[in-house]
Design a protein around this motif. Structure first.
Motif, short mmCIF file in Angstrom:
data_model
loop_
_atom_site.label_atom_id
_atom_site.label_comp_id
_atom_site.label_asym_id
_atom_site.label_seq_id
_atom_site.Cartn_x
_atom_site.Cartn_y
_atom_site.Cartn_z
N LYS A 149 0.86 -1.18 0.00
CA LYS A 149 0.00 0.00 0.00
C LYS A 149 0.90 1.23 0.00
CE LYS A 149 -1.80 1.03 3.92
NZ LYS A 149 -2.32 0.29 5.04
N HIS A 150 0.62 2.17 -0.89
CA HIS A 150 1.34 3.44 -0.92
C HIS A 150 0.48 4.44 -0.16
CE1 HIS A 150 3.97 1.57 -3.83
NE2 HIS A 150 2.89 1.19 -4.50
N ARG A 151 1.04 5.01 0.89
CA ARG A 151 0.26 5.87 1.79
C ARG A 151 0.89 7.24 1.94
NH1 ARG A 151 -2.30 4.04 7.48
NH2 ARG A 151 -4.00 3.62 6.03
N LYS A 152 0.04 8.27 1.82
CA LYS A 152 0.41 9.64 2.16
C LYS A 152 -0.42 10.02 3.38
CE LYS A 152 1.11 10.89 -2.66
NZ LYS A 152 0.57 11.63 -3.80
N THR A 153 0.26 10.47 4.43
CA THR A 153 -0.43 10.82 5.67
C THR A 153 -0.31 12.32 5.91
OG1 THR A 153 0.07 8.66 6.64
CG2 THR A 153 -0.58 10.40 8.16
N TYR A 154 -1.46 12.94 6.16
CA TYR A 154 -1.55 14.36 6.49
C TYR A 154 -2.10 14.47 7.90
CZ TYR A 154 -1.15 14.83 1.43
OH TYR A 154 -0.72 14.75 0.13
N SER A 155 -1.61 15.44 8.66
CA SER A 155 -2.00 15.52 10.06
C SER A 155 -2.18 16.97 10.51
CB SER A 155 -0.94 14.83 10.92
OG SER A 155 -1.39 14.69 12.24
N LYS A 156 -2.98 17.10 11.56
CA LYS A 156 -3.23 18.43 12.13
C LYS A 156 -3.63 18.20 13.58
CE LYS A 156 -6.22 22.42 11.14
NZ LYS A 156 -7.26 22.90 10.22
N ILE A 157 -3.11 19.04 14.48
CA ILE A 157 -3.50 18.98 15.89
C ILE A 157 -4.56 20.04 16.12
CG2 ILE A 157 -2.75 19.19 18.30
CD1 ILE A 157 -1.47 16.80 16.86
N ILE A 158 -5.71 19.60 16.64
CA ILE A 158 -6.81 20.52 16.94
C ILE A 158 -7.17 20.31 18.41
CG2 ILE A 158 -9.17 21.21 16.40
CD1 ILE A 158 -8.71 19.91 13.59
N ASN A 159 -7.02 21.35 19.21
CA ASN A 159 -7.31 21.26 20.66
C ASN A 159 -6.61 20.06 21.31
OD1 ASN A 159 -8.99 23.57 20.61
ND2 ASN A 159 -10.70 22.31 19.89
N HIS A 160 -5.33 19.91 21.02
CA HIS A 160 -4.47 18.86 21.60
C HIS A 160 -4.83 17.44 21.15
CE1 HIS A 160 -2.90 22.06 24.10
NE2 HIS A 160 -4.13 22.30 24.54
N VAL A 161 -5.62 17.30 20.10
CA VAL A 161 -6.01 15.99 19.58
C VAL A 161 -5.52 15.88 18.15
CG1 VAL A 161 -7.96 14.48 19.02
CG2 VAL A 161 -8.02 15.87 21.10
N GLN A 162 -4.98 14.70 17.80
CA GLN A 162 -4.42 14.49 16.47
C GLN A 162 -5.49 14.00 15.49
OE1 GLN A 162 -0.83 12.17 16.38
NE2 GLN A 162 -0.82 12.04 14.15
N TYR A 163 -5.62 14.74 14.38
CA TYR A 163 -6.51 14.38 13.28
C TYR A 163 -5.62 13.97 12.11
CZ TYR A 163 -10.42 16.69 15.65
OH TYR A 163 -11.41 17.05 16.54
#
Length: 195
Positions: free
Chosen positions: A115-129
């Motif tokens: 599987k080829h995976r691209k991961t994008y992330s953002k912290i919102i109110n101390h929680v990882q999305y």
């Protein structure tokens, strides 16, 4: 050892790939990883792991990372999305030894795929999305939306938040992925073999 609860939803990403990429940029998610993952799923000889959606998996990433993952049985009537996940990091050179141990314990290799995976992330109110864009060789493109929490209480609190995340990313218009990748890939190869 990592021991997080994933609250997630997954969708087929057919014609909407570019639109989703634009939305990811607009919402200021940061690309944190782009890897090729090689997953091998194991089951017991009675296939209860498959029937009960239990996950026992090794995952190798780009020849420099290996982990063993376990996700217990989930009752779909009670838990729509949330699943505890336990990950144990291993040395990549120990992959064959791990396979040997699992097989000696009575588990069998069910399916392997890349599987080829691209991961994008953002912290919102101390929680990882997280947003994962996946391409499984020979199968197609998918998107997973994930919120990582630490406790069962948070899992219950964030179910509605996941629904909001899905709508915000315009994924509520996509076809939901109702089976794990393991089963989608196995079904594909079983059909191909029977042609």
């Amino acid at each position: 050892m990592s021991n997080k609860i994933e609250i997630e939803a997954s969708y087929y990403l057919d014609r909407n790939y570019d639109e989703i990429l634009e939305k990811i940029k607009k919402e200021k998610f940061e690309k944190i990883e782009e890897v090729t993952e090689e997953d091998t799923y194991y089951t017991d000889k009675e296939f209860t792991f498959i029937r009960d959606k239990i996950c026992l998996r090794t995952r190798k990433k780009d020849n420099d990372f290996l982990e063993l993952t376990y996700k217990p049985k989930v009752d779909d009537k009670i838990e729509k999305y949330g699943k505890r996940e336990v990950n144990i990091k291993l040395k990549p050179e120990d992959k064959e030894d791990i396979k040997y141990i699992l097989e000696e314990l009575g588990y069998i290799s069910y399916i392997s795929f890349k599987k080829h995976r691209k991961t994008y992330s953002k912290i919102i109110n101390h929680v990882q999305y997280n947003i994962m864009l996946d391409n499984i060789e020979g199968i197609g493109d998918f998107i997973e939306l994930e919120i990582l929490v630490d406790t069962e209480k948070q899992k219950e609190e964030f179910h509605e938040e996941l629904d909001n995340f899905i709508k915000e990313m315009n994924c509520d218009k996509l076809r939901e992925k109702e089976k794990p990748y393991r089963d989608i890939v196995k079904d594909y190869y079983d059909k191909k073999t029977n042609l």
